[in-house]
Design a protein around this motif. Structure first.
Motif, PDB file in Angstrom:
ATOM      1  N   MET A   1     -28.788  15.047 -49.041  1.00  0.00           N
ATOM      2  CA  MET A   1     -28.802  16.128 -50.006  1.00  0.00           C
ATOM      3  C   MET A   1     -30.223  16.376 -50.530  1.00  0.00           C
ATOM      4  SD  MET A   1     -26.997  18.367 -51.360  1.00  0.00           S
ATOM      5  CE  MET A   1     -25.814  18.819 -52.533  1.00  0.00           C
ATOM      6  N   GLU A   2     -30.947  15.284 -50.692  1.00  0.00           N
ATOM      7  CA  GLU A   2     -32.316  15.411 -51.196  1.00  0.00           C
ATOM      8  C   GLU A   2     -33.207  16.141 -50.190  1.00  0.00           C
ATOM      9  OE1 GLU A   2     -35.869  12.470 -52.511  1.00  0.00           O
ATOM     10  OE2 GLU A   2     -33.865  11.960 -53.258  1.00  0.00           O
ATOM     11  N   ALA A   3     -32.960  15.919 -48.900  1.00  0.00           N
ATOM     12  CA  ALA A   3     -33.746  16.591 -47.857  1.00  0.00           C
ATOM     13  C   ALA A   3     -33.541  18.096 -47.915  1.00  0.00           C
ATOM     14  CB  ALA A   3     -33.360  16.050 -46.481  1.00  0.00           C
ATOM     15  N   ILE A   4     -32.322  18.519 -48.203  1.00  0.00           N
ATOM     16  CA  ILE A   4     -32.021  19.953 -48.321  1.00  0.00           C
ATOM     17  C   ILE A   4     -32.759  20.546 -49.515  1.00  0.00           C
ATOM     18  CG2 ILE A   4     -30.180  21.625 -48.776  1.00  0.00           C
ATOM     19  CD1 ILE A   4     -28.301  19.763 -47.199  1.00  0.00           C
TER      20      ILE A   4
ATOM     21  N   VAL B   1     -35.519  19.464 -50.835  1.00  0.00           N
ATOM     22  CA  VAL B   1     -36.952  19.488 -50.517  1.00  0.00           C
ATOM     23  C   VAL B   1     -37.260  20.709 -49.652  1.00  0.00           C
ATOM     24  CG1 VAL B   1     -38.784  18.282 -49.244  1.00  0.00           C
ATOM     25  CG2 VAL B   1     -37.295  17.007 -50.797  1.00  0.00           C
ATOM     26  N   LYS B   2     -36.422  20.954 -48.639  1.00  0.00           N
ATOM     27  CA  LYS B   2     -36.628  22.121 -47.784  1.00  0.00           C
ATOM     28  C   LYS B   2     -36.486  23.413 -48.569  1.00  0.00           C
ATOM     29  CE  LYS B   2     -35.453  20.330 -43.238  1.00  0.00           C
ATOM     30  NZ  LYS B   2     -34.570  20.454 -42.073  1.00  0.00           N
ATOM     31  N   ALA B   3     -35.494  23.471 -49.451  1.00  0.00           N
ATOM     32  CA  ALA B   3     -35.282  24.679 -50.261  1.00  0.00           C
ATOM     33  C   ALA B   3     -36.491  24.940 -51.153  1.00  0.00           C
ATOM     34  CB  ALA B   3     -34.020  24.542 -51.097  1.00  0.00           C
ATOM     35  N   ARG B   4     -37.003  23.895 -51.797  1.00  0.00           N
ATOM     36  CA  ARG B   4     -38.190  24.057 -52.647  1.00  0.00           C
ATOM     37  C   ARG B   4     -39.405  24.508 -51.831  1.00  0.00           C
ATOM     38  NH1 ARG B   4     -37.807  18.619 -55.176  1.00  0.00           N
ATOM     39  NH2 ARG B   4     -35.749  18.701 -55.220  1.00  0.00           N
ATOM     40  N   TYR B   5     -39.531  23.973 -50.635  1.00  0.00           N
ATOM     41  CA  TYR B   5     -40.638  24.369 -49.758  1.00  0.00           C
ATOM     42  C   TYR B   5     -40.554  25.859 -49.417  1.00  0.00           C
ATOM     43  CZ  TYR B   5     -43.361  25.044 -45.533  1.00  0.00           C
ATOM     44  OH  TYR B   5     -44.234  25.540 -44.606  1.00  0.00           O
ATOM     45  N   HIS B   6     -39.369  26.312 -49.014  1.00  0.00           N
ATOM     46  CA  HIS B   6     -39.203  27.717 -48.635  1.00  0.00           C
ATOM     47  C   HIS B   6     -39.351  28.649 -49.838  1.00  0.00           C
ATOM     48  CE1 HIS B   6     -38.404  27.051 -44.447  1.00  0.00           C
ATOM     49  NE2 HIS B   6     -37.475  26.151 -44.742  1.00  0.00           N
ATOM     50  N   ILE B   7     -38.894  28.221 -50.990  1.00  0.00           N
ATOM     51  CA  ILE B   7     -39.071  29.022 -52.206  1.00  0.00           C
ATOM     52  C   ILE B   7     -40.560  29.123 -52.541  1.00  0.00           C
ATOM     53  CG2 ILE B   7     -38.705  29.019 -54.715  1.00  0.00           C
ATOM     54  CD1 ILE B   7     -35.824  28.077 -54.143  1.00  0.00           C
ATOM     55  N   ALA B   8     -41.289  28.019 -52.382  1.00  0.00           N
ATOM     56  CA  ALA B   8     -42.742  28.042 -52.628  1.00  0.00           C
ATOM     57  C   ALA B   8     -43.442  28.970 -51.641  1.00  0.00           C
ATOM     58  CB  ALA B   8     -43.316  26.626 -52.545  1.00  0.00           C
ATOM     59  N   GLN B   9     -43.027  28.947 -50.376  1.00  0.00           N
ATOM     60  CA  GLN B   9     -43.613  29.839 -49.371  1.00  0.00           C
ATOM     61  C   GLN B   9     -43.322  31.303 -49.713  1.00  0.00           C
ATOM     62  OE1 GLN B   9     -45.728  27.497 -48.018  1.00  0.00           O
ATOM     63  NE2 GLN B   9     -45.563  28.857 -46.274  1.00  0.00           N
TER      64      GLN B   9
END
Length: 179
Positions: free
Chosen positions: A1-4, A6-14
């Motif tokens: 769940m934490e990996a998801i 992290v990916k979501a935060r990365y894409h939101i930052a992008q």
């Protein structure tokens, strides 16, 4: 769940990084205190739901298929490079043929559940450069068809042009004689 997450935060930052280039969204964020990314994601979710449940699905699907590509075409024409010109010219060629086919089959297609949602996904596939959908359809379907029927199409066009010119001359002559 934490990996998801992290990916979501990365894409939101992008996404936020890309949206930083739009001054109106920056002003909206300053005025409301709500991150511009949330506005864009919320609007995207709203339009997706509207299309998915066919609440003005035709309107939103057609707007997406026309408005965004029209603006990108304008930007391509104003840029010094020619690659983007070719991309959008290819899109409009495919879009035109798809529209012609749709106009003959719309009375059947509109009965299919989620038709406008599927049409929207198809249009996105056509227009997003990383998918290259328009180029794929053009190279695999349209180009071979048009090359095979080029003489017939040109002949029909020239015949129609001659008939229209003759009718226009006749109307012009009639209007001139009446005065």
């Amino acid at each position: 769940m934490e990996a998801i997450q992290v990916k979501a935060r990365y894409h939101i930052a992008q996404l936020d990084k890309e949206l930083q280039k739009v001054p109106q969204l920056n002003q909206l964020e300053l005025a409301t205190g709500v991150p511009k990314t949330y506005f864009v994601l919320g609007a995207g979710a709203f339009f997706t739901l509207m299309i998915f449940f066919n609440i003005a699905g035709q309107l939103f699907s057609n707007l997406l298929g026309f408005a965004y590509p029209a603006y990108r075409s304008f930007k391509a024409l104003e840029s010094p490079g020619k690659d983007d010109d070719k991309q959008w010219l290819t899109y409009w060629t495919v879009y035109g043929f798809v529209s012609i086919i749709e106009s003959f089959t719309d009375f059947l297609l509109y009965w299919f559940p989620f038709y406008f949602f599927l049409k929207t996904v198809f249009l996105l596939w056509l227009m997003v450069p990383s998918f290259n959908g328009a180029v794929t359809i053009y190279n695999r379907v349209l180009r071979p068809f048009l090359l095979q029927h080029k003489e017939e199409i040109d002949s029909s066009y020239n015949n129609l042009k001659a008939k229209v010119s003759a009718v226009a001359s006749e109307i012009d002559g009639s209007a001139t004689a009446a005065h």
